[in-house]
Design a protein around this motif. Structure first.
Motif, PDB file in Angstrom:
ATOM      1  N   GLU A   1      -0.526  10.803  -4.760  1.00 30.55           N
ATOM      2  CA  GLU A   1       0.578   9.838  -4.655  1.00 30.55           C
ATOM      3  C   GLU A   1       0.915   9.225  -6.012  1.00 30.55           C
ATOM      4  O   GLU A   1       2.088   9.011  -6.329  1.00 30.55           O
TER       5      GLU A   1
ATOM      6  N   GLU B   1       5.647   2.559  -0.278  1.00 31.30           N
ATOM      7  CA  GLU B   1       5.977   2.963  -1.639  1.00 31.30           C
ATOM      8  C   GLU B   1       7.478   3.151  -1.883  1.00 31.30           C
ATOM      9  O   GLU B   1       7.910   3.218  -3.033  1.00 31.30           O
TER      10      GLU B   1
ATOM     11  N   ASP C   1       0.851  -1.185   0.000  1.00 36.49           N
ATOM     12  CA  ASP C   1       0.000   0.000   0.000  1.00 36.49           C
ATOM     13  C   ASP C   1       0.891   1.240   0.000  1.00 36.49           C
ATOM     14  O   ASP C   1       2.110   1.143  -0.134  1.00 36.49           O
ATOM     15  N   ASN C   2       0.295   2.413   0.186  1.00 34.84           N
ATOM     16  CA  ASN C   2       1.066   3.654   0.098  1.00 34.84           C
ATOM     17  C   ASN C   2       2.073   3.829   1.228  1.00 34.84           C
ATOM     18  O   ASN C   2       2.952   4.699   1.146  1.00 34.84           O
TER      19      ASN C   2
ATOM     20  N   TYR D   1      -5.212   1.676  -3.253  1.00 35.11           N
ATOM     21  CA  TYR D   1      -4.583   1.987  -1.972  1.00 35.11           C
ATOM     22  C   TYR D   1      -3.723   3.250  -2.030  1.00 35.11           C
ATOM     23  O   TYR D   1      -3.036   3.585  -1.063  1.00 35.11           O
ATOM     24  N   PHE D   2      -3.748   3.940  -3.169  1.00 30.04           N
ATOM     25  CA  PHE D   2      -2.955   5.147  -3.350  1.00 30.04           C
ATOM     26  C   PHE D   2      -3.873   6.299  -3.736  1.00 30.04           C
ATOM     27  O   PHE D   2      -4.871   6.109  -4.434  1.00 30.04           O
TER      28      PHE D   2
END
Length: 287
Positions: free
Chosen positions: A74, A54, A50-51, A69-70
């Motif tokens: 982002e 990253e 998920d973010n 999830y972003f």
């Protein structure tokens, strides 16, 4: 008068020099902006992150994530860093952890082997087609992804019915209206039929990603070993057929076996394919 003219000429020369210097600086800045950013790795699949994770993506040029999830911000940040961003989009099965699971559980077809929280879905149902195209696909386009990484067209292998095939075609055509690249993950039975049928036209899909050409996953033991030679031979023929249709070919393999890794790299370099070797089938970059 002569002194005035001389001063005027000198001023003009000074202005010209300033303009030339400014143009050179602008050109250098533009060239700098257009410089290709180099990444250690060309491709990586990270649909299990998920973010919050990253940073794992920084060394990969083409990245596959689950953009749900972003945030839009982002995604744009990743693109500014030079990444090409594809988002995972599951069109052939339904996952229990999705917030829309209850809405479509009545049109599921059966259990998904090795994935307990997932069921195959009836892609011929109009309400599912419209949701994938107009809700899921649209939300990803809004966030600015470069394309879709479409998963589970294997539903046609599990349920080889005309209505299932046609349902997948309708979804792909709907997604294509967004003018985004489409990578089909797996789905060799569906893709083989597609590229040899009247439904095929260049541009409906742009690439395929095939898993486990050289490796195989033991889901019970959570280990990886060499793929059966007959299966590897089949996949090589399939990839060759896709390549002849001018589809970009990606491979995703698993495990830390150096011999199998080298085998994958050598084959892909020879064929002009792009590959990623994940240490885990969870595709989380070992976060």
């Amino acid at each position: 008068m002569e002194k005035y003219i001389t001063n005027n000429i000198n001023l003009e020369k000074y202005v010209i020099i300033l303009v030339v210097v400014a143009l050179i600086l602008m050109q250098n800045q533009m060239c700098k902006g257009k410089e290709k950013i180099e990444f250690p790795n060309e491709y990586g699949v990270f649909i299990g992150i998920d973010n919050l994770n990253e940073k794992i993506l920084k060394n990969y040029h083409i990245i596959v994530i689950d953009a749900s999830y972003f945030s839009k911000k982002e995604i744009q940040s990743l693109k500014k860093e030079g990444h090409i961003v594809y988002s995972y989009l599951n069109i052939g099965s339904l996952e229990k952890f999705r917030n829309y699971y209850k809405k479509f559980q009545d049109i599921t077809l059966g259990k998904y082997e090795n994935w307990e929280d997932e069921k195959w879905i009836d892609v011929s149902q109009v309400k599912w087609q419209e949701y994938v195209i107009s809700v899921l696909g649209k939300s990803l386009v809004y966030k600015g992804v470069d394309g879709f990484f479409v998963d589970n067209t294997d539903v046609f292998y599990q349920y080889p019915r005309k209505k299932i095939y046609n349902g997948l075609i309708k979804i792909l055509k709907g997604l294509k209206r967004y003018d985004k690249d489409i990578i089909i993950n797996g789905g060799d039975t569906f893709v083989s039929k597609l590229i040899s049928s009247k439904d095929w036209y260049s541009g409906l899909i742009t690439a395929i990603n095939q898993e486990t050409v050289f490796t195989v996953i033991d889901f019970k033991k959570k280990t990886y070993k060499a793929q059966d030679k007959k299966v590897t031979k089949y996949f090589k023929e399939y990839l060759n057929a896709c390549s002849k249709k001018e589809l970009q070919v990606f491979l995703t393999e698993y495990g830390n076996n150096l011999k199998l890794q080298k085998k994958t790299e050598t084959y892909c370099e020879k064929k002009g394919y792009i590959w990623y070797i994940a240490s885990s089938y969870e595709l989380n970059g070992d976060k």
